[in-house]
Design an enzyme around this catalytic site. Structure first.
Site, mmCIF file in Angstrom:
data_model
loop_
_atom_site.group_PDB
_atom_site.id
_atom_site.type_symbol
_atom_site.label_atom_id
_atom_site.label_comp_id
_atom_site.label_asym_id
_atom_site.label_seq_id
_atom_site.Cartn_x
_atom_site.Cartn_y
_atom_site.Cartn_z
ATOM 1 N NE ARG A 321 -3.188 -2.771 2.498
ATOM 2 C CZ ARG A 321 -3.817 -3.287 3.533
ATOM 3 N NH1 ARG A 321 -4.090 -2.534 4.572
ATOM 4 N NH2 ARG A 321 -4.205 -4.553 3.536
ATOM 5 C CE LYS A 389 -0.984 -21.044 14.303
ATOM 6 N NZ LYS A 389 -2.321 -21.548 14.008
ATOM 7 C CG ASP A 508 -47.615 -18.372 25.870
ATOM 8 O OD1 ASP A 508 -47.839 -17.960 27.029
ATOM 9 O OD2 ASP A 508 -46.684 -17.949 25.156
ATOM 10 C CE1 TYR A 509 -52.942 -11.668 24.670
ATOM 11 C CE2 TYR A 509 -51.061 -10.644 25.746
ATOM 12 C CZ TYR A 509 -52.211 -10.541 24.982
ATOM 13 O OH TYR A 509 -52.620 -9.329 24.510
#
Ligand code: GDG
Length: 735
Positions: A321, A389, A508-509
């Protein structure tokens, strides 16, 4: 498994042009190596940018490249210079890169970058859609393509998509800075498996998913409306054997076979055998901590004068860059620092820093790894860092010391290395000293363990583990879909229910008939729900019961005029149509003064939470709290409650963003069964959305049609996605 296609910014080859002839050179990078086995074994295609701006070529030449790429199983996405400038240099490298590496001050907020990023991501997705077939799997890579998973999903809803992020995922506090944060995260959520190098990146991502989009994350699964997504950590490995075997060769070469660099390195040691080499290799980038490292080396030479003339730092910095301002500044800073130190401590026969500002061939890289006593890797942020690594893999005689920054993902796997904070220069200097004076035996002990670990989880294992996860998620999705009520299943169920003579319907509600609201009192029934209930109750063969955790007063106020039975407080109270409230089971509330102070202390400490008091229960609501704090405190509270209630007949119920302590012995399952006792029904339908409804699903007879709202694991026999789908089902019953 069908084909696996790979999608990445670049194709795994570079295209060389000699007049009108094009030849390909395969890339040797980690990703290309790891993926090559995958996409060839699974007969897929690799989709990526060719690397040449499209306006540099005629249409005929572009077609020619495309034709030749067929033999390589590659499909090119052709991009113009402008697209590369805006999408790649612009949004990818000047927005996402600095943001994800915690360099928010370098972000260039530019709408043109964002527009180009979307457009180019769409080009990649379109290319994939043209190639992929139903049943295929697609593995998308990295930060340049965050929107691609969702863009593919829109056109191919049934393919399996994996996404792997090679850079860090930042904490929510940093990620939230971006104006396009929701779009990016939604783009990633088009995938079925989302992989990161470390668990920390994974949990940052989950945190952003929860806070920005409100999805539930349970362990490592994200529960979307219609899918389950797996998030996981897959620390990327290297082609260990390639580094090990090439390093082995270095020692076997005769003098004439040796490279110039290798001869120079040997000369250095010949001049004084107790000389030492420290190595660092990175791309020129502000994330790599290069100036810190040089300053730390200076500090080391200052404080340990006995090492002057005896230790050299070889710094390989690969240009990158170069036209971007920050990179230019960084380059001058490095040049200046190197000049200063070489001027200050150098002599005729001694250069403290050997500085290469270029890329070197692979052979040289191996020679550097093999010849250096210490690897000094000090990024201020790094997704993984494969150089660390590679150094470990190249140490065939098991000597050498690894000094690694705690800010690199790889540090999580290198417990036996010397781990430093890259901003602490005296600490780095101390680490250099420790590394240079470490006894050989200790070096070997540490290196042996490191090598064992890195060799086991190499790049091939990494790739195959990710592929296994993509298979696993398919099974998860299938299990989910198997219970899902599709249009056809709905038709069959409706026919079955309507042919029954007498039907018991348990509803159920909250979360089932109506959606959740921040204020529980705001979840009143709307007109559509009133109409559905009116139509249901108008059929005398329907026995409708609303079964909820709510208190009596609220449900009576909201639904009292309907011809429905009401069961409240999770089964404590029952009001049959036209009758008075009765208690299903005699319960005590004498325990409340003991528990209330504990709940109050949680309200005091957790803004947005409050206590709701019912006749036989106390509820702590945390829907309005900050999601993470609410979840965390909820877990703490549950733990404390469990300890407190162990000798009492009390139960802890965990609903949707609520924790409820209630008198034991009664639940929705017991209540529903009591209600049904001595009644003749030949069809039972029960719908509910949370944990408290699971009692009902379990207790009702096997022949009952039990339906869970939402994706979670359930004892119910069916699932629907949302309140809206519940209403569709009920409407189909009354049509
Ligand atoms: C991303 C993440 C993550 C370097 N100089 C030369 C050369 N190299 C090779 C090294 C190594 C690779 O480049 C650099 O690997 P990194 O892991 O450091 O970084 P990137 O691949 O740029 O970036 C990073 C990685 O993705 C993988 O997920 O670890 O955190 O930023 O393989 O050997 N190779 C040759 N000459 C050089 O001069 N031949």
């Amino acid at each position: 498994m069908n084909k696996i296609h790979i999608v990445s910014n670049r194709l795994p080859l570079s295209i060389n042009q000699v007049k009108d002839e094009f030849t390909f050179t395969p890339s040797v990078g980690g990703l290309a190596t790891g993926m090559r086995s995958i996409y060839k074994d699974f007969g897929g295609q690799w989709i990526g940018w060719s690397g040449i701006p499209s306006e540099d070529l005629t249409q005929e030449q572009l077609n020619g490249i495309d034709e030749k790429l067929v033999d390589e199983n590659c499909k090119a996405v052709h991009l113009s210079s402008e697209e590369i400038n805006l999408y790649y240099e612009g949004f990818s490298n000047n927005v996402i890169w600095p943001l994800f590496h915690y360099f928010a001050q370098y972000i260039e907020y530019n709408v043109d970058y964002w527009e180009a990023y979307k457009k180019v991501n769409q080009r990649f997705a379109d290319k994939v859609v043209a190639v992929a077939e139903e049943g295929d799997t697609i593995w998308v890579h990295d930060y340049q393509l965050l929107l691609v998973p969702q863009m593919i999903r829109e056109k191919l809803p049934d393919v399996t998509i994996g996404f792997f992020l090679h850079i860090p995922f930042p904490s929510f506090e940093v990620f939230r800075i971006l104006p396009w944060r929701k779009e990016l995260i939604s783009g990633m959520l088009g995938a079925d498996v989302i992989g990161f190098h470390t668990y920390d990146y994974e949990r940052h991502f989950f945190s952003s998913v929860r806070r920005l989009l409100g999805y539930e994350v349970s362990f490592n699964q994200i529960h979307m409306e219609d899918r389950i997504i797996l998030g996981d950590a897959f620390p990327m490995g290297i082609d260990y054997e390639k580094f090990r075997s090439n390093a082995d060769l270095v020692f076997r070469k005769s003098l004439p076979e040796k490279s110039d660099l290798h001869k120079e390195l040997e000369k250095y040691f010949l001049m004084a055998p107790d000389r030492k080499l420290i190595l660092s290799i990175d791309r020129l980038d502000y994330t790599k901590g290069i100036p810190n490292r040089i300053r730390a080396f200076e500090y080391f030479l200052e404080h340990y004068p006995e090492f002057r003339n005896r230790v050299t730092l070889i710094m390989l910095v690969v240009p990158s860059r170069a036209e971007v301002e920050q990179y230019k500044l960084l380059k001058s800073e490095i040049d200046e620092l190197v000049g200063r130190i070489n001027g200050r401590f150098g002599g005729i026969n001694y250069t403290p820093i050997w500085y290469f500002y270029r890329a070197l061939p692979f052979e040289n890289l191996i020679e550097l790894y093999s010849s250096s006593d210490v690897a000094l890797v000090t990024p201020v942020r790094d997704g993984m860092n494969l150089v660390a690594k590679e150094y470990i893999a190249s140490r065939v005689n098991q000597t050498g010391v690894m000094v690694i920054s705690e800010m690199a993902g790889v540090a999580k796997e290198l417990g036996e290395a010397i781990i430093i904070n890259p901003n602490n220069e005296p600490e780095i200097a101390e680490a250099i000293y420790q590394a240079l004076t470490m006894p050989l035996e200790e070096q070997r002990e540490r290196m042996a363990v490191l090598q064992q670990r890195i060799s086991r989880y190499d790049v091939f294992k990494w790739a195959s583990e990710f592929v296994d996860s993509m298979k696993k998620v398919q099974t998860l999705q299938q299990n989910f879909l198997a219970k899902k009520i599709t249009a056809n299943i709905r038709k069959e169920l409706v026919t079955h229910i309507r042919t029954a003579k007498k039907r018991a319907i348990f509803l159920d509600y909250d979360g089932t008939l109506v959606g959740f609201k921040n204020d529980p009192q705001a979840a009143k029934p709307d007109q559509e729900l009133h109409d559905i209930l009116t139509a249901l109750e108008s059929d005398p063969d329907n026995m409708v019961t609303i079964i909820s955790g709510r208190d009596r007063e609220t449900l009576e106020r909201w639904l009292g005029d309907h011809k429905v039975n009401l069961i409240t407080e999770h089964g404590v109270w029952l009001r049959r149509i036209g009758e008075q409230w009765e208690m299903i089971e005699n319960l005590s509330s004498s325990w409340k003064p003991l528990i209330r102070p504990l709940l109050e202390s949680y309200v005091d400490r957790t803004p947005g939470t409050f206590i709701e008091e019912k006749n036989y229960s106390l509820v702590w609501h945390f829907r309005k709290a900050e999601p993470e704090q609410g979840e965390m405190r909820g877990n703490e509270l549950k733990d404390e409650l469990h300890n407190m209630i162990s000798n009492h007949n009390l139960e802890i119920m965990e609903g949707n963003k609520v924790i409820e302590v209630k008198a034991g012995g009664i639940n929705k399952g017991v209540a529903a069964m009591r209600f049904l006792a001595n009644k003749q029904v030949d069809c039972i339908l029960a719908l509910g959305d949370d944990w408290t409804d699971e009692y009902m699903f379990r207790e009702l007879p096997e022949s009952a049609i039990t339906v869970k709202v939402g994706l979670k694991n359930t004892a119910a026999s069916y699932k629907v996605e949302s309140v809206n789908s519940v209403r569709q089902l009920l409407k189909a019953l009354i049509e």
